[in-house]
Design an enzyme around this catalytic site. Sequence first.
Site, mmCIF file in Angstrom:
data_model
loop_
_atom_site.group_PDB
_atom_site.id
_atom_site.type_symbol
_atom_site.label_atom_id
_atom_site.label_comp_id
_atom_site.label_asym_id
_atom_site.label_seq_id
_atom_site.Cartn_x
_atom_site.Cartn_y
_atom_site.Cartn_z
ATOM 1 C CG ASP A 81 -2.170 -0.870 1.008
ATOM 2 O OD1 ASP A 81 -2.302 -1.478 -0.080
ATOM 3 O OD2 ASP A 81 -3.009 -0.951 1.924
ATOM 4 C CG ASN A 155 -4.121 6.429 2.684
ATOM 5 O OD1 ASN A 155 -5.135 6.116 2.073
ATOM 6 N ND2 ASN A 155 -3.220 5.549 3.065
ATOM 7 C CG ASP A 185 0.404 12.934 21.320
ATOM 8 O OD1 ASP A 185 0.524 13.751 22.253
ATOM 9 O OD2 ASP A 185 0.862 11.787 21.372
#
Lengths: 303, 303, 303, 303
Positions: A81, A155, A185
């Site tokens: 991927d 993505n 974060d």
Amino acid sequence: MPRAAEGLGREGEVSRSVGISIKPGAQRALELAVELAGWLKQQGLRVVVAGDGLDRLDGVDRLSLEEMPRHVDLMVVLGGDGALLHVARRFIGSDTPILGINLGRLGFLTEAPFANMLDAVATVLDGRGQVVRHSSLQATSWRDGEMLHRGMAVNDVVLQRKEHPRMIEFEMHVADQFVFRLRADGLVLATPAGSTAYALSAGGPIVHPSLEAISVVPICPHTLSNRPVVVPDSDVIEVVLTESPALAALNLDGQEHMALQVGDQVTVEKSGTVSLVYLPGRNYYGVLRSKLHWGGPAAEASG
Amino acid sequence: MPRAAEGLGREGEVSRSVGISIKPGAQRALELAVELAGWLKQQGLRVVVAGDGLDRLDGVDRLSLEEMPRHVDLMVVLGGDGALLHVARRFIGSDTPILGINLGRLGFLTEAPFANMLDAVATVLDGRGQVVRHSSLQATSWRDGEMLHRGMAVNDVVLQRKEHPRMIEFEMHVADQFVFRLRADGLVLATPAGSTAYALSAGGPIVHPSLEAISVVPICPHTLSNRPVVVPDSDVIEVVLTESPALAALNLDGQEHMALQVGDQVTVEKSGTVSLVYLPGRNYYGVLRSKLHWGGPAAEASG
Amino acid sequence: MPRAAEGLGREGEVSRSVGISIKPGAQRALELAVELAGWLKQQGLRVVVAGDGLDRLDGVDRLSLEEMPRHVDLMVVLGGDGALLHVARRFIGSDTPILGINLGRLGFLTEAPFANMLDAVATVLDGRGQVVRHSSLQATSWRDGEMLHRGMAVNDVVLQRKEHPRMIEFEMHVADQFVFRLRADGLVLATPAGSTAYALSAGGPIVHPSLEAISVVPICPHTLSNRPVVVPDSDVIEVVLTESPALAALNLDGQEHMALQVGDQVTVEKSGTVSLVYLPGRNYYGVLRSKLHWGGPAAEASG
Amino acid sequence: MPRAAEGLGREGEVSRSVGISIKPGAQRALELAVELAGWLKQQGLRVVVAGDGLDRLDGVDRLSLEEMPRHVDLMVVLGGDGALLHVARRFIGSDTPILGINLGRLGFLTEAPFANMLDAVATVLDGRGQVVRHSSLQATSWRDGEMLHRGMAVNDVVLQRKEHPRMIEFEMHVADQFVFRLRADGLVLATPAGSTAYALSAGGPIVHPSLEAISVVPICPHTLSNRPVVVPDSDVIEVVLTESPALAALNLDGQEHMALQVGDQVTVEKSGTVSLVYLPGRNYYGVLRSKLHWGGPAAEASG
């Protein structure tokens, strides 16, 4: 994003071209590329290669990845991927389908196994592949009203602190509406395709590729009642770094990085689509089930 | 870790000493320190200050934080949980109690509000404070069998990738038993006190301070069935970085950093206790309820 | 709860007794019971059976499960974790070890595979088993100051609404301190052994069996900032149903049920231990890894 | 589901009708209904009431909730989100807007505070309200090929076990594709409006009301790698109860119940829309922020 099923067959074309790209440094991918290039030439097709590691192929043309979309009718990626993402990012806005051949484990994006490589490519060249258009995102960073950088992601666009260990603090607006100010974060903004990548590890939902949506997934949020939000991809998302003690960065698909500092603003919005082609009969939920081991993990006390 | 209730009163001592430390750069903390030092001297107590920003205090002794534990009978920290952590890390293994006076919001560790500062200090000096011993952790990093670095943490030892965006991969053993090999953003190893800090944002449970336990909380784990594990603090935890594409670091209480590379090993084990002193009647669950807004957030559809 | 390793060997005893219980209705379990009983008698041991479905065994004594603990030196359960729980609930407070032989998949509690049944039993009879004492809970319900019901649990005490679809509302105190008032589907109070059963599905942490702790895990809490809390098992937990629109029930190990109505109070506290015996070399984390598929599920986009 | 902003003003109508419904048993709601009915009649409007508890109103017409949609031009609900849901379920497929006036806390669906009731109603009657069309679901249960029951839901269709404590087991297909076979406490299928109700407590994402999507959220799944999935609402979802030890039920908006047994099949698909009307300037994210206390809960150790 309708799940169109269309072939590659462009009748009347004198000659068709197929691009090949491989996962860098993968010996197995190189061997398969040699085999594939030979077979394609036998079929009377033009072969174009991109990227490093394909130097020893003879009788092929060479182009940069950036030039590929305008010159090939099908792009074949040999790898996982990650390798496919690397290529797909250059095909945003192009109709040229990309076929991912995975070298090992089934991927979310690379579904065809290498053992069937020639069959898979033949099937797609025959117009029997199943084309799925995936949406993409464009991220732009701004400082003092000036554009700093612009990039694309298939993505996800991930805002993260660059240096441990301090959290960053940011404010998010969607469609000009204030959503939250958060210490965390970081923040993942994912396409449906990206919803099964990093966003999933950060606690986000799986979003079906046919939805025109962006997942907003905070990473380790300080505010415990914060939750992932799925918003329409027609809305522009704006994030501003506020009073953060840490430097931050924007990562596009984990492959491109843009440094940010306090006060910088990032706008993320829908961009063009990328066409991935799968073998006929491919089942989205079957891939999920297999990749996420839904046949398996159990916390049980039955007997 | 019994919840001992013991006073500071050491009868027969000719003179007692109180240490003061403040949150660096906080003007309000400085003013309070001046007020506190004056009052303590009026009570016939010796005042010792540590750290920057307390230069303009007269008639006080000065020591480094490292020397403090052996020279004072009570340590007062003016600031938030971060300032208290900064001091507490130097008091590991010492019986000297630390009193945190918070300047703003209630803290998990700094519970006494500054408006009551003198009353709070008087109460503690009278031996009416409630001392809670918090456990701590010692982390040691090793390379090729040689010790690289050793440090202590009152809240948590956090393994994290140093550079975005790649995950790190590591293997964990507890008490010499293999637990897992994991790809993740990182790993939090938290004391009970630390369970309400970063570990909580990462999805870990709240662990009562009287339990002799370490929380093992993966950060954004790739393996979706991974879950936080609470282990006895008598067990040694060992983590080895494996085949990671990224540099990593170990952060102790978010205040001390140790760089790591692939192949490095980290051992984490229980160290000495730190004695925090609270006002009588302090309620652990009341602090949780207040800090986490349990009186509030609701997802409801009733009517 | 020290992880004692002790055998069954009681030297000088003229005769020893072994109890057998099977999963009701399991044909395979019955066949194994016949084989096991025959082998035990060959070894000169007395065999005692409990429960339904073991009628056709000859030359064995029969006792109710309740009587078993005082009359046998080892209890063997043929079935899964559910069958073992069913038996273990009657062995609370007894030192008699219980050996679980699983018929199919590895269990958290029943680790020995049936294919090795005779070897496993011989190993344990030889005193080479590894005995782990698991804590248990006692739950008592009260109405208007009168005790309604009292029961025991090895895994968990679960407060749940009895009728859909309304949430219940309850208040919880731990060690006489108010913790929260919550609207939720229910609440799991789990022993460390129970932390890998229902509590895990509800989002609770895994708690090592050697910790003297109870996990408090809300089920689908309305308050999104609510989190699992791990408390010392020396503390008594009290839950009161408040203003709930729904009837509720208390479930002990999913096997015993106590109906509750608004205003009823439940107290949960530590009870005696149960001794489970495992084969030498059994690894707690290995069982976790196998049961939770930590070797597996992955959300990845690498290549 | 475009976020249309349209008024109620139907020019040329001789007379307009406004319906009123209240939360049953709420004294405050009754008083407000009297005030509202009087004011509406002063404006020359016809008033129609539904439901119990409005008997003492004079000079109004009475209709069942089922008849309302065809006879009123605006429906006003005095109560919380539950009361509004109760009414909205009867307005599925109707264009008649519903205005929710909350009696206490801000609701996700009932945003106008009662203190501004008359202003709010006047604003909406003037055509200055903001109409949002919410999607709904139709659920049908089947046994042996025969339809058992059919119902509608504005928020969610929830499959749950009817009797504690055993999990149920079911298989789910989406658009005729097998998705998973799962053991769990249940399954929530939620509209975007329902994504902030029960689905959120069960761990589902927040889904913006303009997305044409259904959230699939398992309740306490046995398979730890299971995750919420957001699917297009053009797909039909089919769930079959398999080998479950427990009776189950289907709950529609927590207000209508359908009993199920093993082997029964449930199909869930998109149905008509419901038009809710809000005051101008209403901000979806502002409601989220307020209801979920995003201004608040914090797990912090800074200082």
